[in-house]
Design a protein around this motif. Structure first.
Motif, PDB file in Angstrom:
ATOM      1  N   GLN A 442       0.851  -1.190   0.000  1.00  0.00           N
ATOM      2  CA  GLN A 442       0.000   0.000   0.000  1.00  0.00           C
ATOM      3  C   GLN A 442       0.887   1.241   0.000  1.00  0.00           C
ATOM      4  O   GLN A 442       1.868   1.307   0.755  1.00  0.00           O
ATOM      5  CB  GLN A 442      -0.874  -0.039   1.254  1.00  0.00           C
ATOM      6  CG  GLN A 442      -2.182   0.689   1.188  1.00  0.00           C
ATOM      7  CD  GLN A 442      -3.036   0.376   2.413  1.00  0.00           C
ATOM      8  OE1 GLN A 442      -2.544   0.317   3.538  1.00  0.00           O
ATOM      9  NE2 GLN A 442      -4.309   0.174   2.205  1.00  0.00           N
ATOM     10  N   GLY A 520       0.491  -8.012  -4.437  1.00  0.00           N
ATOM     11  CA  GLY A 520      -0.156  -6.985  -5.247  1.00  0.00           C
ATOM     12  C   GLY A 520       0.275  -5.613  -4.767  1.00  0.00           C
ATOM     13  O   GLY A 520       0.861  -5.459  -3.694  1.00  0.00           O
ATOM     14  N   VAL A 521      -0.023  -4.579  -5.553  1.00  0.00           N
ATOM     15  CA  VAL A 521       0.390  -3.226  -5.215  1.00  0.00           C
ATOM     16  C   VAL A 521      -0.760  -2.273  -5.516  1.00  0.00           C
ATOM     17  O   VAL A 521      -1.490  -2.438  -6.497  1.00  0.00           O
ATOM     18  CB  VAL A 521       1.670  -2.824  -5.982  1.00  0.00           C
ATOM     19  CG1 VAL A 521       1.473  -2.897  -7.495  1.00  0.00           C
ATOM     20  CG2 VAL A 521       2.146  -1.440  -5.564  1.00  0.00           C
ATOM     21  N   MET A 522      -0.912  -1.262  -4.655  1.00  0.00           N
ATOM     22  CA  MET A 522      -2.014  -0.312  -4.831  1.00  0.00           C
ATOM     23  C   MET A 522      -1.678   1.019  -4.164  1.00  0.00           C
ATOM     24  O   MET A 522      -0.893   1.080  -3.221  1.00  0.00           O
ATOM     25  CB  MET A 522      -3.310  -0.873  -4.234  1.00  0.00           C
ATOM     26  CG  MET A 522      -3.247  -1.152  -2.743  1.00  0.00           C
ATOM     27  SD  MET A 522      -4.685  -2.063  -2.108  1.00  0.00           S
ATOM     28  CE  MET A 522      -5.996  -0.896  -2.446  1.00  0.00           C
ATOM     29  N   THR A 531       2.404   3.500  -7.927  1.00  0.00           N
ATOM     30  CA  THR A 531       1.953   2.175  -8.357  1.00  0.00           C
ATOM     31  C   THR A 531       2.169   2.002  -9.853  1.00  0.00           C
ATOM     32  O   THR A 531       2.690   0.970 -10.315  1.00  0.00           O
ATOM     33  CB  THR A 531       0.469   1.968  -8.002  1.00  0.00           C
ATOM     34  OG1 THR A 531       0.310   2.054  -6.584  1.00  0.00           O
ATOM     35  CG2 THR A 531      -0.029   0.615  -8.475  1.00  0.00           C
ATOM     36  N   ILE A 535       4.835  -0.808 -11.572  1.00  0.00           N
ATOM     37  CA  ILE A 535       4.463  -1.899 -12.486  1.00  0.00           C
ATOM     38  C   ILE A 535       5.049  -1.713 -13.872  1.00  0.00           C
ATOM     39  O   ILE A 535       5.037  -2.658 -14.683  1.00  0.00           O
ATOM     40  CB  ILE A 535       2.934  -2.089 -12.555  1.00  0.00           C
ATOM     41  CG1 ILE A 535       2.231  -0.814 -13.043  1.00  0.00           C
ATOM     42  CG2 ILE A 535       2.394  -2.532 -11.197  1.00  0.00           C
ATOM     43  CD1 ILE A 535       0.726  -0.976 -13.214  1.00  0.00           C
ATOM     44  N   PHE A 541       4.277  -8.472  -9.588  1.00  0.00           N
ATOM     45  CA  PHE A 541       2.992  -8.290  -8.931  1.00  0.00           C
ATOM     46  C   PHE A 541       1.859  -8.989  -9.673  1.00  0.00           C
ATOM     47  O   PHE A 541       1.776  -8.930 -10.910  1.00  0.00           O
ATOM     48  CB  PHE A 541       2.680  -6.803  -8.783  1.00  0.00           C
ATOM     49  CG  PHE A 541       3.656  -6.096  -7.878  1.00  0.00           C
ATOM     50  CD1 PHE A 541       3.512  -6.167  -6.500  1.00  0.00           C
ATOM     51  CD2 PHE A 541       4.731  -5.402  -8.403  1.00  0.00           C
ATOM     52  CE1 PHE A 541       4.419  -5.543  -5.662  1.00  0.00           C
ATOM     53  CE2 PHE A 541       5.639  -4.768  -7.578  1.00  0.00           C
ATOM     54  CZ  PHE A 541       5.492  -4.840  -6.195  1.00  0.00           C
ATOM     55  N   ALA A 544      -2.537  -4.787  -9.799  1.00  0.00           N
ATOM     56  CA  ALA A 544      -2.285  -3.437  -9.316  1.00  0.00           C
ATOM     57  C   ALA A 544      -3.589  -2.655  -9.324  1.00  0.00           C
ATOM     58  O   ALA A 544      -4.489  -2.924 -10.135  1.00  0.00           O
ATOM     59  CB  ALA A 544      -1.246  -2.729 -10.190  1.00  0.00           C
ATOM     60  N   VAL A 546      -4.442   1.407  -9.520  1.00  0.00           N
ATOM     61  CA  VAL A 546      -3.955   2.774  -9.699  1.00  0.00           C
ATOM     62  C   VAL A 546      -5.146   3.701  -9.468  1.00  0.00           C
ATOM     63  O   VAL A 546      -6.072   3.731 -10.267  1.00  0.00           O
ATOM     64  CB  VAL A 546      -3.363   2.977 -11.104  1.00  0.00           C
ATOM     65  CG1 VAL A 546      -3.000   4.439 -11.330  1.00  0.00           C
ATOM     66  CG2 VAL A 546      -2.138   2.082 -11.304  1.00  0.00           C
ATOM     67  N   THR A 592       1.211  -5.934 -15.978  1.00  0.00           N
ATOM     68  CA  THR A 592       0.468  -6.327 -14.775  1.00  0.00           C
ATOM     69  C   THR A 592      -1.010  -6.001 -14.931  1.00  0.00           C
ATOM     70  O   THR A 592      -1.360  -4.879 -15.331  1.00  0.00           O
ATOM     71  CB  THR A 592       1.024  -5.567 -13.551  1.00  0.00           C
ATOM     72  OG1 THR A 592       2.417  -5.825 -13.438  1.00  0.00           O
ATOM     73  CG2 THR A 592       0.310  -5.989 -12.279  1.00  0.00           C
ATOM     74  N   THR A 594      -4.357  -4.422 -14.218  1.00  0.00           N
ATOM     75  CA  THR A 594      -4.489  -3.154 -13.499  1.00  0.00           C
ATOM     76  C   THR A 594      -5.939  -2.696 -13.443  1.00  0.00           C
ATOM     77  O   THR A 594      -6.643  -2.695 -14.457  1.00  0.00           O
ATOM     78  CB  THR A 594      -3.637  -2.063 -14.179  1.00  0.00           C
ATOM     79  OG1 THR A 594      -2.265  -2.494 -14.213  1.00  0.00           O
ATOM     80  CG2 THR A 594      -3.734  -0.749 -13.430  1.00  0.00           C
ATOM     81  N   TRP A 656      -9.087  -8.029  -6.072  1.00  0.00           N
ATOM     82  CA  TRP A 656      -8.052  -8.871  -5.473  1.00  0.00           C
ATOM     83  C   TRP A 656      -8.502 -10.323  -5.354  1.00  0.00           C
ATOM     84  O   TRP A 656      -7.667 -11.241  -5.453  1.00  0.00           O
ATOM     85  CB  TRP A 656      -7.637  -8.331  -4.112  1.00  0.00           C
ATOM     86  CG  TRP A 656      -6.878  -7.030  -4.194  1.00  0.00           C
ATOM     87  CD1 TRP A 656      -7.148  -5.874  -3.554  1.00  0.00           C
ATOM     88  CD2 TRP A 656      -5.715  -6.769  -5.003  1.00  0.00           C
ATOM     89  NE1 TRP A 656      -6.237  -4.897  -3.892  1.00  0.00           N
ATOM     90  CE2 TRP A 656      -5.337  -5.427  -4.779  1.00  0.00           C
ATOM     91  CE3 TRP A 656      -4.954  -7.535  -5.884  1.00  0.00           C
ATOM     92  CZ2 TRP A 656      -4.242  -4.833  -5.403  1.00  0.00           C
ATOM     93  CZ3 TRP A 656      -3.854  -6.947  -6.517  1.00  0.00           C
ATOM     94  CH2 TRP A 656      -3.512  -5.619  -6.272  1.00  0.00           C
TER      95      TRP A 656
END
Length: 664
Positions: A442, A520-522, A531, A535, A541, A544, A546, A592, A594, A656
Motif C-alpha cells: 500500500q 499486489g500493489v495499490m 503504483t 508496475i 505483482f 495493481a 492505480v 500487470t 491493473t 483482489w
C-alpha cells in the motif's frame, strides 16, 4: 473491520474550551450509509470529570466556537437549502438560532472579543450563476471568460466567479422573541409580499472585488479582523499569501505581514495581549518553494515576522494544524514518524513536548493551564485527551468503542535499511493465523504526506479479507525532517521507488507468514503515480490498483487545480526530465493486470489522467478495468458518499479476489 463498519469511524474536529476551563465543546462526524452522508453533532463535556452529552441534534453540526463569556456556542449547520450557516446555541443547551443567511454558505467564522458580533467569510456568486437566477440551469449560464492561470479548485469548482468575502453580523439574542411567519393576507395593489425573516440581523460586507479572503481572526481590541487574501494570479504562479487587517468600521485595510515577507500563511492566531502568531512557510522570492514546505510557527514583531520553530526538524503542516495561544506561549502540532505530537513553544523558541506517544493530535484548545486535544489512536479515529497543568494526559471519551467492536488488527512497526543504507520506516498488518498470507503493498498520497499510527480503514478492511498489508513512508514523505521530504525534488521515481521496494523485501523477510510469491500493489494520488511507476519497472505483482493518480506531468500542468506549480517544482519543466519521471512515458512496459479507479469531479488529479492511462493499457492489450465514481472528487476515500466508499471497497476486494485470492 468490514467495509460497512466505516459507520464506526467517528472522528472529532478541533475542540473549543470555555475561558474558565469548566467545559469543552467538540463536534463528532461519522459516515452514515443509510443517510449517504457524514453525520455529526456537538457534544458538551464538563471538565475535568464530566462525560460527553449531546448538545445539538443537527444532521452535520460542526466547527464549534465558544463566545468569550462562555454562555453561547457558535457552530456551522446546513440550512434548508443545504448551505452551511452560523447557528448560535446556549452553552447549556436549547434551540439553536440561525445567525447568517449567506447565499452560498459560510466557510469560516470567529467571535468578536466582546461576544457581540461574528466575523465570517462566504463566497458571493456572480449574478446569473449558481442559482442566483431562479430557474436558470447551470448548463444555460453564460460562458466563463478565464484570464487567470488558476481557475478552479478540487471540491469547489470555478473560483473567479464566486470570491469569498469578509462579513460581520451581530450575534443573535437567544432571549429575544422568536420570528413568526405572518399569516396569508390579500395584498394591496402594488404591495410586495413581505419576506419571511430568517436571521435576526443583516450582515455587513467588509470586502468586495475579485480577491478571496480566509482564516478570519479578530485583533485583541476588536477593531480589526485579520484575514489572508487569495489572489488568482494572471501571469505566473505565486504561493505567497500575506496577512491583512480589515477595519470593522469603515473597512480600511493595512498589511500586517506583507507579500514581500515571502510567506504562505496557513493560520493566524491572536493572543490575549494582542500578539499575532502565524503558521506559515517561506516560499522564497519566487513564491514557489513548496516541496516539503517547512511550515513553522512565526511571531509578528514590529520589524516583521520572526520564526520560532526549526522547519528542518519540526513539521507543523498539513494536519489541520492551528496555532493555539496558552498564556504567553503557543501550542502546535508536529508530525513525526507516523505520529502527531503536541508541542508548547515559548516566544523565545523553546520547545516542550506536551503530548506524545502513539497519538495523532488533530486539534487542540486551551484555557489557563488546562488543555484539551482531539486525537486519533491505533484503536480510535477520535477521542478527547485532557491535560491538566503538570498532570498526566488522560482520555476522557470513548467514541471509538464501536470501532473496537468491529475488530482491529494492531500493525507491527518496522524499519528496514534501503539499498543505500537509508532507514525506511513503516508497518506490517497481518490477519490472525499462521499464513501464508497474500501481500498487498500500500502506497500513500502526497508525496509529502505520511502513514501514521491511527486506526486506518483502508488497511483494516484488507486485513479482514485475509491479506497482509505492507506500507511505509519512503523518502519524499512527511514527518522525518525536511531533507527527507525534499529528496525526490526533480527525482520522482528514484529513491522513493527503491525505498518502497526495499521495505517490501525487508517486510517479506521479517515475517515468514507473508507469501513472497503472491504480492499486489495499490495506491492513490501520489500512491497512484508510484503504483503505475512500479508496475512499469517490476513484473512481480499479481495485480495493481492505480487510484486518482498523477500519471502524466505534461497534461497535469493544464488540467489540475495545482498544475501551475506542482509538477514544475516536483518533476521540473525540461521535457526530457519530465519524461524520465512520467508513468505515461513508460506505460508500454506494463503487463500487470491493473484496475484504474478515479472520480468524475477530481480537479486535483483530473479524470483525463485516468482515462488516458486506461486507454493506453487497453490499446496495448494489458488486462485493465476502470471504475469511475460520479459526483465525487479527489477526497472520495476520506469524505465521499458513504455508499460510494462501501462500493469502492467492494470493487477493490473483488479485484483482489480475482487476481490475488486468499484461499479463504
Amino acid at each position: 473491520m468490514r467495509a460497512d463498519d466505516i459507520e464506526a469511524l467517528v472522528s472529532l474536529g478541533r475542540p473549543a474550551i470555555a475561558r474558565d476551563a469548566s467545559f469543552a465543546i467538540v463536534a463528532s462526524s461519522r459516515p452514515d450509509i443509510a443517510a449517504n452522508r457524514n453525520v455529526g453533532q456537538l457534544w458538551r463535556i464538563a471538565l475535568p470529570d464530566g462525560k460527553p452529552r449531546r448538545l445539538t441534534r443537527g444532521t452535520a453540526d460542526a466547527a464549534p466556537e465558544i463566545a468569550r463569556d462562555g454562555t453561547r456556542v457558535g457552530f456551522l449547520r446546513a440550512d434548508a437549502k443545504g448551505r452551511p450557516q452560523i447557528f448560535v446555541v446556549a452553552s447549556g443547551g436549547g434551540e439553536p438560532v440561525q445567525a447568517t443567511d449567506a447565499p452560498s454558505g459560510v466557510e469560516a467564522f470567529a467571535w468578536s472579543p466582546d461576544g457581540t458580533r461574528l466575523a465570517y467569510t462566504a463566497r458571493i456568486a456572480e449574478n446569473g450563476r449558481y442559482g442566483t437566477v431562479e430557474g436558470l440551469d447551470a448548463t444555460a449560464e453564460a460562458p466563463r471568460r478565464i484570464t487567470a492561470i488558476r481557475w478552479n479548485a478540487n471540491g469547489l469548482g470555478y473560483l473567479a466567479d464566486r470570491p469569498a468575502q469578509l462579513f460581520v453580523v451581530d450575534a443573535p439574542d437567544l432571549e429575544a422573541e422568536p420570528f413568526y411567519e405572518p399569516a396569508p393576507r390579500v395584498l394591496a395593489e402594488g404591495e410586495e409580499a413581505p419576506a419571511k425573516p430568517v436571521v435576526t440581523s443583516e450582515a455587513v460586507a467588509l470586502t468586495e472585488g475579485p480577491v478571496s479572503w480566509g482564516a478570519p481572526a479578530w485583533t485583541a481590541d476588536g477593531r480589526e479582523i485579520l484575514v489572508v487574501p487569495d489572489v488568482l494570479e494572471h501571469d505566473a504562479p505565486d504561493l505567497r499569501r500575506p496577512v491583512v487587517a480589515v477595519a470593522v468600521e469603515g473597512s480600511a485595510t493595512r498589511e500586517v505581514v506583507p507579500t514581500a515577507a515571502n510567506l504562505d500563511v496557513n493560520d493566524v492566531a491572536v493572543a490575549d495581549d494582542g500578539t499575532v502568531f502565524l503558521l506559515a512557510n517561506d516560499v522564497g522570492p519566487r513564491g514557489l518553494d513548496f516541496v516539503a514546505p517547512g511550515v513553522a510557527l512565526w511571531i509578528v514583531a514590529d520589524n516583521g515576522p520572526r520564526i520560532l520553530t526549526d522547519p528542518e526538524t519540526i513539521d507543523l503542516g498539513e494536519v489541520g494544524s492551528r496555532a493555539t495561544p496558552i498564556g504567553s506561549d503557543v501550542l502546535v502540532q508536529d508530525r513525526t514518524r507516523g505520529r502527531v505530537r503536541l508541542l508548547r513553544i515559548t516566544r523565545d523558541g523553546d520547545v516542550t513536548e506536551v503530548l506524545g506517544g502513539d497519538v495523532e493530535v488533530a486539534g487542540v484548545a486551551a484555557a489557563g493551564e488546562r488543555i484539551i486535544a482531539s486525537v486519533s489512536t491505533p484503536e480510535s479515529l477520535g477521542e478527547l485527551v485532557l491535560i491538566d497543568g503538570a498532570g498526566s494526559p488522560r482520555v476522557i471519551t470513548d467514541f471509538g468503542a464501536a470501532l473496537t467492536r468491529a475488530g482491529l488488527v494492531a500493525p507491527r512497526e518496522l524499519e528496514v535499511p534501503a539499498r543505500d543504507g537509508y532507514p525506511v520506516h513503516g508497518w506490517i498488518a497481518t490477519p490472525e493465523g499462521e499464513g501464508p498470507f497474500p501481500v498487498l503493498l500500500q502506497i500513500h498520497g502526497g508525496p509529502y504526506a505520511t502513514y501514521g499510527v491511527h486506526a486506518f480503514d483502508e488497511t483494516q478492511v484488507l486485513v479482514d479479507a485475509g491479506y497482509a498489508v505492507v506500507y511505509c513512508n519512503p523518502r519524499g514523505s512527511a514527518g522525518y525532517g525536511r531533507s527527507h521530504g525534499r529528496a525526490i525534488r526533480g527525482a520522482m521515481g528514484t529513491v522513493d521507488y527503491t525505498d518502497i521496494m526495499d521495505f517490501l523485501d525487508g517486510a517479506l523477510a521479517a515475517d515468514e507468514r507473508l507469501d513472497a510469491d503472491r504480492v499486489g500493489v495499490m495506491g492513490g494520488s501520489y500512491g497512484g503515480y508510484m503504483t503505475a511507476w512500479i508496475i512499469a519497472h517490476e513484473s512481480r505483482f499479481a495485480g495493481a490498483i492505480v487510484e486518482r493518480g498523477f500519471l502524466d506531468p505534461v497534461s497535469f500542468q493544464g488540467t489540475s487545480d495545482i498544475g501551475t506549480f506542482f509538477g514544475d517544482e516536483y518533476v521540473g519543466t525540461d521535457p526530457d526530465a519530465m519524461r524520465a519521471q512520467s508513468p505515461m512515458a513508460v506505460v508500454d512496459r506494463v503487463t500487470t493486470p491493473t484496475l484504474v479507479i478515479h472520480s468524475e469531479l477530481d480537479f486535483r488529479c483530473p479524470l483525463e489522467q485516468a482515462t488516458r492511462y486506461y486507454s493506453a493499457l487497453k490499446r496495448q492489450g494489458t488486462e485493465v478495468e476502470m471504475l469511475i465514481f460520479p459526483g465525487e472528487n479527489h477526497e472520495l476515500t476520506r469524505g465521499g458518499q458513504p455508499r460510494h466508499r462501501v462500493e469502492r471497497f467492494a470493487a477493490i476486494l473483488d479485484w483482489w479476489a480475482r487476481h490475488l485470492p486468499t484461499g479463504t
